[in-house]
Design a protein around this motif. Structure first.
Motif, short mmCIF file in Angstrom:
data_model
loop_
_atom_site.label_atom_id
_atom_site.label_comp_id
_atom_site.label_asym_id
_atom_site.label_seq_id
_atom_site.Cartn_x
_atom_site.Cartn_y
_atom_site.Cartn_z
N ARG A 159 0.74 -1.39 0.06
CA ARG A 159 -0.04 0.07 -0.10
C ARG A 159 0.93 1.38 -0.03
NH1 ARG A 159 -3.94 -0.87 5.00
NH2 ARG A 159 -1.92 -1.72 5.89
N CYS A 160 2.07 1.07 0.04
CA CYS A 160 3.28 2.26 0.05
C CYS A 160 2.68 3.32 1.19
CB CYS A 160 3.01 2.91 -1.29
SG CYS A 160 3.61 2.03 -2.68
N CYS A 161 2.84 2.61 2.40
CA CYS A 161 2.23 3.71 3.59
C CYS A 161 2.93 2.95 4.69
CB CYS A 161 0.65 3.60 3.91
SG CYS A 161 0.04 1.90 4.13
N GLN A 162 2.56 3.90 5.91
CA GLN A 162 3.21 3.37 7.21
C GLN A 162 1.91 3.30 7.96
OE1 GLN A 162 6.65 5.11 8.98
NE2 GLN A 162 7.72 5.42 7.00
N TYR A 163 1.94 2.15 8.91
CA TYR A 163 0.83 2.06 9.91
C TYR A 163 1.27 1.68 11.28
CZ TYR A 163 1.27 -3.12 9.05
OH TYR A 163 1.54 -4.10 8.79
N VAL A 164 0.32 1.88 12.16
CA VAL A 164 0.57 1.32 13.75
C VAL A 164 -0.41 0.54 13.97
CG1 VAL A 164 1.99 3.45 14.55
CG2 VAL A 164 -0.40 3.33 14.67
N ILE A 165 -0.29 -0.50 14.85
CA ILE A 165 -1.16 -1.37 15.23
C ILE A 165 -1.85 -1.03 16.59
CG2 ILE A 165 -1.78 -4.04 15.78
CD1 ILE A 165 0.20 -4.55 13.76
N ASP A 166 -3.02 -0.88 16.97
CA ASP A 166 -3.55 -0.77 18.26
C ASP A 166 -3.45 -1.96 19.11
OD1 ASP A 166 -6.24 -0.63 20.26
OD2 ASP A 166 -5.87 1.26 19.72
N LYS A 167 -2.91 -1.79 20.31
CA LYS A 167 -2.73 -3.12 21.19
C LYS A 167 -3.95 -3.81 21.85
CE LYS A 167 1.68 -1.08 22.85
NZ LYS A 167 2.62 -0.77 23.91
N GLU A 168 -5.01 -2.86 21.89
CA GLU A 168 -6.19 -3.42 22.54
C GLU A 168 -7.14 -4.15 21.47
OE1 GLU A 168 -8.19 -0.37 24.67
OE2 GLU A 168 -6.75 -0.19 25.96
N THR A 169 -7.09 -3.42 20.30
CA THR A 169 -8.17 -3.93 19.19
C THR A 169 -7.49 -4.79 18.07
OG1 THR A 169 -7.98 -1.90 18.01
CG2 THR A 169 -9.92 -2.14 19.61
N GLY A 170 -6.12 -4.31 17.78
CA GLY A 170 -5.39 -5.15 16.82
C GLY A 170 -5.71 -4.30 15.32
N ASN A 171 -6.41 -3.57 15.51
CA ASN A 171 -6.60 -2.71 14.26
C ASN A 171 -5.34 -1.95 13.83
OD1 ASN A 171 -9.25 -3.49 14.09
ND2 ASN A 171 -10.02 -1.84 15.36
#
Length: 578
Positions: A159-171
């Motif tokens: 996707r040519c992007c950067q993302y973070v993962i929510d520790k509680e929901t995993g989203n």
């Protein structure tokens, strides 16, 4: 391994010096270069030799990825090598000694050895250059990095992007401000759309494989998969080998020598601590005899000018260290690091309850009784490949810390596991090197380095096992494949300790059975299965290039064939970057 590999440290003949001055001379550049060069190449070679330990399960390929074939050691030492190695090395060393005396001019032999070693070092140089390039690529283009708050940012090339993962929901939450594959401060750079596209494209070209295929008369003859770094490493190796052959510089000779040591760690395994210690002990005796009781070792060391030793000179003198003094103890040190990795995954092994049904039939009647018992099956943690993780470790380790943040699980599993046995062996090797140099300077005579290195390395390893209460584990550890088992059922006591275990199948045996089942078609004959595959065509195999070849063949018309097709498939292209 040849006898030249066990040459010892040799110093220019100097006036006798009191012992008090020997310690001061250890700070001279040529001696410091010897020690840190040997430790550095052992450190790199040991980490480069890391494989999936038998205590870990193979990594499952992700969506769209093919299963990667696991690397295996080409040579594993056996008990007979304890006798074979010293005899073989002695024969070659004595032969070289008399050959030099017969020629009366070592320059003739040196020219031949330079040419031979220039060719033989190509494999070692390409392996060393390739791993260096891979580590540099992972530093520039990591797959994850952590900010000052410890939050891990993941880089998605699809996707040519950067993302973070929510520790509680995993989203996953995409960070719109970070539009490049760069880490840390560089991730916030504001670039033009073309610049962002170029960086993403460069990342794909550097990290993904190119595919070269040759089709002749509808048959796939050649299939080569390589990355840009693979092309570069062969070019670097060839350039260095040619330069050494033409120039003969000591710096290039040292580089080729280090590459040969590095390649040895990648190819050879001592198999177990027991065999490795015995081989070191036999070469310990060989080294002492050849240096103290014969003229062969030092005479050959001074006469041969080839990449079989490390040579460092300064205004105050020169120092040499044979490759055998690096490779022989270094192999056991690399085994210690792999044992540390084995224990790391062994601690992550869990026990999963399973129900086993046993049917019994009485002799008096035909009644069958089924008894169900609950046992436990060992479940191994999935292996995380160390390749490509050193950049992740660097970028997920904030300033002031020695290990990555907790959420960087891959970097921790691959690079930040505890290494007590390896660190102990490094300390033992360093002490042995300094003792060797000190004795050499005090007595002004070349010393058999293995006389001090073998006790330092083996002693530190077995002493560490004794202190940690793991002598039995060290004795039982082996890399012959017998520990790499599947579906091991164990019995545990009330406290969860294993009291009995069943013999599981070796993983390579399971793989062979699976291949036979696939070839047999689960009930179909081989001819029937092959006929069915031919009807489906190449496109049903999921290979895009094979489907393309099949399509070209069909477009040619009935009765026509593709006589010649050479294709080069580049990594995925970045179409647009927002």
């Amino acid at each position: 391994m040849s006898s030249e590999d066990n040459l010892q440290n040799v110093a220019d003949v100097l006036p006798p010096s009191p012992p008090v001055f020997a310690f001061a001379r250890l700070l001279e550049p040529q001696y410091l270069f010897i020690v840190f060069s040997a430790l550095g190449i052992i450190w790199l070679g040991a980490h480069g030799s890391l494989r999936r330990p038998p205590s870990a399960a193979p990594a499952k390929p992700k969506n769209g990825e093919k299963k990667r074939e696991e690397e295996k050691f080409t040579e594993g030492l056996v008990a007979s090598d304890v006798i074979r190695f010293p005899l073989m090395l002695a024969a070659v060393l004595i032969g070289l000694y008399y050959l030099i005396n017969w020629l009366q001019d070592p320059a003739i032999l040196n020219k031949g050895l330079r040419l031979y070693m220039s060719i033989m070092s190509l494999a070692g140089l390409s392996a060393l250059a390739g791993d260096v390039l891979d580590n540099l690529t992972s530093l520039v283009f990591p797959t994850a990095w952590a900010d000052s708050k410890g939050q891990v940012h993941h880089i998605d090339p699809d996707r040519c992007c950067q993302y973070v993962i929510d520790k509680e929901t995993g989203n996953q939450t995409v960070i719109k401000e970070k539009t490049t594959p760069l880490a840390g401060f560089f991730s916030s750079l504001v670039l033009s759309p073309f610049s962002r596209w170029f960086i993403w494209e460069l990342r794909n070209l550097s990290t993904e494989e190119w595919t070269v295929r040759l089709v002749v008369y509808n048959k796939l003859l050649v299939k080569i998969e390589l990355r840009l770094n693979d092309v570069l490493r062969f070019a670097i190796a060839g350039g260095v080998s040619v330069a050494y052959h033409l120039l003969g510089w000591d710096a290039l000779s040292n580089l080729l020598s280090m590459a040969l040591c590095y390649f040895s760690f990648m190819m050879i395994s001592p198999t177990s601590f027991t065999i490795g210690s015995m081989v070191l002990a036999s070469l310990f005796v060989y080294d002492v005899v050849m240096v103290f009781y014969t003229p062969f070792m030092i005479a050959v060391a001074k006469s041969i000018d080839a990449p079989i030793k490390l040579v460092f000179t300064s205004a105050k003198g020169a120092s040499m260290l044979g490759l055998g003094d690096i490779v022989v103890p270094g192999m056991l040190m690399a085994l210690a690091l792999r044992f540390d990795l084995f224990q790391h995954y062994q601690r992550q092994t869990t026990l999963e309850p399973v129900e086993l049904a046993t049917e019994t039939t009485t002799e008096t009647n035909t009644t069958t009784t089924t008894t169900t018992t609950t046992q436990h099956r060992r479940v191994k943690a999935t292996y995380v490949d160390t390749r490509g993780q050193w950049g992740n470790r660097f970028w997920t380790t904030p300033l002031g810390r020695l290990s990555p943040v907790r959420d960087a699980t891959d970097a921790i599993a691959a690079t930040a596991f505890p290494k007590p046995y390896f660190y102990a062996s490094v300390a033992g090797y360093a002490v042995g090197m300094f003792v060797t140099l000190t004795v050499m300077l005090v007595f002004n005579h070349g010393q058999p380095a293995l006389l001090y290195l073998v006790p330092g390395v083996t002693g530190s390893l077995w002493l560490t096992g004794l202190v940690r209460g793991e002598i039995k584990d060290m004795w039982g550890y082996t890399e012959d494949g017998s520990l790499d088992t599947e579906d091991v059922v164990v019995e545990v006591d009330r406290e969860g300790r294993v009291v009995k275990e069943s013999a599981g199948k070796r993983r390579d045996e399971v793989g062979e059975e699976g291949d036979k089942e696939e070839e047999g078609g689960k009930g179909e004959s081989g001819d029937e299965k092959k006929g069915g595959d031919e009807k489906k065509g190449e496109a049903d195999k999921g290979d895009k290039l094979e489907a393309e070849i099949e399509g070209i063949r069909n477009n040619l018309g009935p009765g026509k064939h593709e006589l010649f097709l050479l294709s080069v498939t580049a990594p995925r292209a970045v179409m647009t970057v927002t």
